[in-house]
Design a protein around this motif. Structure first.
Motif, mmCIF file in Angstrom:
data_model
loop_
_atom_site.group_PDB
_atom_site.id
_atom_site.type_symbol
_atom_site.label_atom_id
_atom_site.label_comp_id
_atom_site.label_asym_id
_atom_site.label_seq_id
_atom_site.Cartn_x
_atom_site.Cartn_y
_atom_site.Cartn_z
ATOM 1 N N MET A 1 -19.008 1.943 21.784
ATOM 2 C CA MET A 1 -19.078 2.485 20.432
ATOM 3 C C MET A 1 -19.968 1.508 19.682
ATOM 4 S SD MET A 1 -18.202 4.759 18.168
ATOM 5 C CE MET A 1 -16.724 5.608 18.691
ATOM 6 N N PRO A 2 -21.201 1.925 19.341
ATOM 7 C CA PRO A 2 -22.159 0.973 18.781
ATOM 8 C C PRO A 2 -21.756 0.462 17.392
ATOM 9 C CG PRO A 2 -23.029 3.202 18.711
ATOM 10 C CD PRO A 2 -21.726 3.276 19.440
ATOM 11 N N LEU A 3 -22.484 -0.517 16.935
ATOM 12 C CA LEU A 3 -22.233 -1.132 15.636
ATOM 13 C C LEU A 3 -22.129 -0.054 14.561
ATOM 14 C CD1 LEU A 3 -21.956 -3.912 14.224
ATOM 15 C CD2 LEU A 3 -24.414 -3.763 13.752
ATOM 16 N N HIS A 4 -21.037 -0.108 13.793
ATOM 17 C CA HIS A 4 -20.810 0.896 12.760
ATOM 18 C C HIS A 4 -19.971 0.315 11.629
ATOM 19 C CE1 HIS A 4 -17.375 1.185 15.513
ATOM 20 N NE2 HIS A 4 -16.663 1.607 14.463
ATOM 21 N N ARG A 5 -20.071 1.000 10.484
ATOM 22 C CA ARG A 5 -19.325 0.603 9.283
ATOM 23 C C ARG A 5 -18.502 1.804 8.832
ATOM 24 N NH1 ARG A 5 -23.269 -1.631 6.316
ATOM 25 N NH2 ARG A 5 -24.206 0.413 6.017
ATOM 26 N N HIS A 6 -17.289 1.532 8.361
ATOM 27 C CA HIS A 6 -16.420 2.583 7.841
ATOM 28 C C HIS A 6 -16.457 2.548 6.315
ATOM 29 C CE1 HIS A 6 -14.766 3.427 11.773
ATOM 30 N NE2 HIS A 6 -14.647 2.120 11.969
ATOM 31 N N THR A 7 -16.704 3.704 5.683
ATOM 32 C CA THR A 7 -16.690 3.754 4.222
ATOM 33 C C THR A 7 -15.277 3.964 3.688
ATOM 34 O OG1 THR A 7 -17.080 6.139 4.078
ATOM 35 C CG2 THR A 7 -19.036 4.696 4.182
ATOM 36 N N GLY A 8 -14.381 4.400 4.560
ATOM 37 C CA GLY A 8 -12.971 4.577 4.205
ATOM 38 C C GLY A 8 -12.126 3.981 5.307
ATOM 39 N N GLU A 9 -10.817 4.024 5.126
ATOM 40 C CA GLU A 9 -9.955 3.421 6.134
ATOM 41 C C GLU A 9 -9.848 4.298 7.381
ATOM 42 O OE1 GLU A 9 -5.534 4.586 4.579
ATOM 43 O OE2 GLU A 9 -6.515 2.893 3.617
ATOM 44 N N VAL A 10 -9.528 3.642 8.491
ATOM 45 C CA VAL A 10 -9.381 4.311 9.782
ATOM 46 C C VAL A 10 -8.079 3.831 10.421
ATOM 47 C CG1 VAL A 10 -10.365 4.601 12.093
ATOM 48 C CG2 VAL A 10 -11.867 4.506 10.102
ATOM 49 N N HIS A 11 -7.339 4.775 10.973
ATOM 50 C CA HIS A 11 -6.099 4.484 11.682
ATOM 51 C C HIS A 11 -6.263 5.006 13.111
ATOM 52 C CE1 HIS A 11 -3.943 3.755 7.868
ATOM 53 N NE2 HIS A 11 -4.783 4.659 7.406
ATOM 54 N N VAL A 12 -6.044 4.145 14.108
ATOM 55 C CA VAL A 12 -6.211 4.547 15.503
ATOM 56 C C VAL A 12 -4.982 4.121 16.303
ATOM 57 C CG1 VAL A 12 -7.612 4.333 17.589
ATOM 58 C CG2 VAL A 12 -8.719 4.307 15.339
ATOM 59 N N HIS A 13 -4.411 5.075 17.029
ATOM 60 C CA HIS A 13 -3.318 4.784 17.955
ATOM 61 C C HIS A 13 -3.857 5.014 19.360
ATOM 62 C CE1 HIS A 13 0.477 5.744 20.189
ATOM 63 N NE2 HIS A 13 0.744 4.569 19.679
ATOM 64 N N GLN A 14 -3.883 3.947 20.140
ATOM 65 C CA GLN A 14 -4.403 3.999 21.507
ATOM 66 C C GLN A 14 -3.372 4.678 22.408
ATOM 67 O OE1 GLN A 14 -7.384 2.343 21.995
ATOM 68 N NE2 GLN A 14 -7.583 2.598 24.192
ATOM 69 N N LEU A 15 -3.775 5.754 23.077
ATOM 70 C CA LEU A 15 -2.862 6.492 23.944
ATOM 71 C C LEU A 15 -2.957 6.063 25.402
ATOM 72 C CD1 LEU A 15 -3.409 9.979 22.313
ATOM 73 C CD2 LEU A 15 -1.492 8.411 21.950
ATOM 74 N N SER A 16 -4.185 5.839 25.879
ATOM 75 C CA SER A 16 -4.376 5.390 27.262
ATOM 76 C C SER A 16 -5.701 4.657 27.375
ATOM 77 C CB SER A 16 -4.317 6.572 28.247
ATOM 78 O OG SER A 16 -5.377 7.468 28.004
ATOM 79 N N GLY A 17 -5.852 3.941 28.474
ATOM 80 C CA GLY A 17 -7.074 3.175 28.682
ATOM 81 C C GLY A 17 -7.098 1.923 27.818
ATOM 82 N N HIS A 18 -8.213 1.194 27.930
ATOM 83 C CA HIS A 18 -8.365 -0.064 27.202
ATOM 84 C C HIS A 18 -9.750 -0.137 26.587
ATOM 85 C CE1 HIS A 18 -5.088 -0.907 30.011
ATOM 86 N NE2 HIS A 18 -4.672 -1.763 29.099
ATOM 87 N N ARG A 19 -9.825 -0.807 25.459
ATOM 88 C CA ARG A 19 -11.122 -1.095 24.848
ATOM 89 C C ARG A 19 -11.116 -2.522 24.348
ATOM 90 N NH1 ARG A 19 -11.063 0.819 18.901
ATOM 91 N NH2 ARG A 19 -8.903 1.383 18.603
ATOM 92 N N GLN A 20 -12.279 -3.121 24.398
ATOM 93 C CA GLN A 20 -12.418 -4.497 23.939
ATOM 94 C C GLN A 20 -13.197 -4.488 22.637
ATOM 95 O OE1 GLN A 20 -14.372 -7.225 26.601
ATOM 96 N NE2 GLN A 20 -13.585 -8.993 25.487
ATOM 97 N N LEU A 21 -12.576 -5.029 21.587
ATOM 98 C CA LEU A 21 -13.225 -5.110 20.286
ATOM 99 C C LEU A 21 -14.274 -6.213 20.294
ATOM 100 C CD1 LEU A 21 -10.046 -4.817 18.017
ATOM 101 C CD2 LEU A 21 -11.447 -2.980 18.996
ATOM 102 N N ASN A 22 -15.203 -6.164 19.354
ATOM 103 C CA ASN A 22 -16.237 -7.189 19.281
ATOM 104 C C ASN A 22 -15.641 -8.567 19.007
ATOM 105 O OD1 ASN A 22 -15.943 -5.818 16.566
ATOM 106 N ND2 ASN A 22 -17.134 -7.587 15.939
#
Length: 155
Positions: free
Chosen positions: A57-78
């Motif tokens: 997921m390339p470099l990005h900015r959020h203009t509002g809030e984001v809520h994420v619940h991870q269901l499966s798999g893994h991701r590594q944050l920057n």
């Protein structure tokens, strides 16, 4: 809830059930798909996000809030943190980040996105935007191209 209140409210609350198995996975680039669950007027959107291992997921900015619940798999944050099944991530408005799906299985997450996601180029310029309008347009286009019923997913 007492029986009187339950009976009084029956049929009065604006509940909207979405059978997510009936909704398509809309391709959003190599190794990335979204399944829209709800378009929140012009405020944002709710979706399931699926990405293949190695997808960034390339470099990005959020203009509002984001809520994420991870269901499966893994991701590594920057930041180096690993997000796995059951983890919850809150991103405040203005947050800038990127991340990558790691491991051997697809990453699946439930996301509530308020505002826009601005994808940022190397010079700091906004190269693309994801918002309720772009997500809805992508869903409707995919449905039209595949002769699928467009579901009423609006608030």
């Amino acid at each position: 809830m007492n029986a009187f209140l339950h009976d009084a409210l029956r049929g009065q609350l604006p509940t909207h059930l979405v059978a997510s198995d009936d909704l398509p996975w809309v391709p959003e680039g190599e190794g990335k798909w979204a399944k829209p669950l709800r378009f929140l007027g012009d405020r944002g959107f709710v979706e399931l996000l699926r990405m293949s291992p190695g997808t960034v997921m390339p470099l990005h900015r959020h203009t509002g809030e984001v809520h994420v619940h991870q269901l499966s798999g893994h991701r590594q944050l920057n930041t180096g943190e690993i997000v796995g099944p059951g983890d919850y991530v809150f991103e405040p408005a203005g947050n800038v980040d990127w991340w990558k799906v790691v491991g051997e299985e697809d990453m699946l997450a439930f996301a509530v996105v308020i505002g826009e996601v601005e994808f940022i180029g190397p010079g700091g310029e906004v190269r693309a935007v994801a918002n309720v309008q772009t997500q809805r347009a992508g869903y409707e286009k995919f449905c039209a191209e595949h002769n699928l019923l467009v579901r009423q997913l609006r608030a």
